[in-house]
Design an enzyme around this catalytic site. Sequence first.
Site, PDB file in Angstrom:
ATOM      1  N   ASP A 111      63.721 -16.145 -27.829  1.00 43.51           N
ATOM      2  CA  ASP A 111      64.978 -16.298 -28.541  1.00 43.51           C
ATOM      3  C   ASP A 111      65.913 -17.360 -28.032  1.00 43.51           C
ATOM      4  O   ASP A 111      66.675 -17.804 -28.761  1.00 43.51           O
ATOM      5  CB  ASP A 111      65.455 -14.874 -28.603  1.00 43.51           C
ATOM      6  CG  ASP A 111      64.704 -13.658 -29.462  1.00 43.51           C
ATOM      7  OD1 ASP A 111      63.769 -14.212 -30.390  1.00 43.51           O
ATOM      8  OD2 ASP A 111      64.565 -12.650 -29.280  1.00 43.51           O
ATOM      9  N   CYS A 112      66.095 -17.049 -26.803  1.00 46.79           N
ATOM     10  CA  CYS A 112      67.213 -18.058 -26.390  1.00 46.79           C
ATOM     11  C   CYS A 112      66.611 -19.637 -26.113  1.00 46.79           C
ATOM     12  O   CYS A 112      67.447 -20.538 -25.819  1.00 46.79           O
ATOM     13  CB  CYS A 112      67.514 -17.689 -24.927  1.00 46.79           C
ATOM     14  SG  CYS A 112      66.226 -17.102 -23.629  1.00 46.79           S
ATOM     15  N   TYR A 113      65.161 -19.898 -26.180  1.00 45.76           N
ATOM     16  CA  TYR A 113      64.720 -21.359 -26.042  1.00 45.76           C
ATOM     17  C   TYR A 113      63.650 -21.206 -27.147  1.00 45.76           C
ATOM     18  O   TYR A 113      62.227 -21.035 -26.898  1.00 45.76           O
ATOM     19  CB  TYR A 113      64.156 -21.351 -24.485  1.00 45.76           C
ATOM     20  CG  TYR A 113      64.908 -21.275 -23.550  1.00 45.76           C
ATOM     21  CD1 TYR A 113      65.808 -22.415 -23.209  1.00 45.76           C
ATOM     22  CD2 TYR A 113      64.939 -20.285 -22.650  1.00 45.76           C
ATOM     23  CE1 TYR A 113      66.647 -22.226 -22.259  1.00 45.76           C
ATOM     24  CE2 TYR A 113      65.716 -20.376 -20.924  1.00 45.76           C
ATOM     25  CZ  TYR A 113      66.584 -21.334 -20.919  1.00 45.76           C
ATOM     26  OH  TYR A 113      67.608 -21.409 -20.289  1.00 45.76           O
TER      27      TYR A 113
END
Length: 390
Positions: free
Chosen positions: A128-130
């Site tokens: 989700d963050c990368y």
Amino acid sequence: MKSYAEINEKIKQGKAVVVTAEEIIDLVQEKGYQKAAAEIDVVTTATFGPMCSSGAFLNFGHSDPPIRMSKVSLNNVPAYAGVAAVDAYIGATELSETQGFQYGGAHVIEDLISGKQVELKALSYGTDCYPRKEIHTYITLQDLNQAYLFNPRNVYQNYAAAVNSSSKTIYTYMGTLLPNFGNVTYSTSGELSPLLNDPYYRTIGIGTRIFLGGTVGYVAWEGTQHNPLQKRAENGVPLSSAGTLALIGNLKEMKRDFLRAALFDRYGVTMYVGVGIPIPILDEEMLRFTAISNREIQTTIVDYSVPERSKPNYGLVSYEQLRSGRVTVQGKSVPTAPLSSLYQARRIAAILKEWITLGQFTLTEPVQALPLENKLNSLEIHAKEASQHA
């Protein structure tokens, strides 16, 4: 007795007396130990040889959208990505997936410090963050946020000489060894070599400022396989492979002259690393250590044709004999060849001498000494212990 502070003050004032580890030998012959110890402040040592246990940490910066790199290659050479999102470690001996023995991690490092573009490919599982799962681009050394050489094992304190008693040519990290004792190879700079001039690590320790790859570097830790308990001669010098150093320095400031990729025929890729270490003459004992000559330094001749951990040896030989071009092994006169470059070692010792003489390089006292008691373990093959099956 002199202190680091006193020597550094003389360096800053341009009054320090600095000589190389070769020059000190003649000075001692002329002046004697006591007088030379009083006059000389620093002795510079150096080596330039193949040091496989080398590599570099690189930070690539974040793309948009960002990626958490889980597999990385540079010019098709795999780099270790099991650190943070855009960090990787490229090992000098890692081989190309497309060129094999012809290109490896050392070549990637040399290409980077030569200013060349390097192809970066990375894959990710996506988070989700990368969210990005793939990236393909080209980078230069200056594009990187950080790039520092971190070499786990360099500057071996003496290294066994290599010979081959078998009837066939063998290809090793000690070079090509000809059959039936056809040649002897060796790999230190002898009387110029740093740890041979400080055999008990009195001045070379964690935090020591050094010359590394053409710029300033530091001793970061004891090197892997550090083996201070190796058998020593009466003068304190180990008779085979002993102490090692882990080194660190800013790759962005390094020069290709002092960091070069190399191929060892049918063995693999390695990297030649230039290292220079200043030794402060704190007292007469340090002067005596640094005044050691090739005649007084011996190493063991080891038979590399035996593919076992414990190899037979054919006794001791001095660096004076090795540098003469021929030694006698099993009654046979055998030609010798160095793997390290004496020319480059002399050049590095002279550069470091100039830096110190001009007041551009001061000495650091180690923040922690290297261990003098360190058992070297080997890898044994065991069955899993019964208690762990439960």
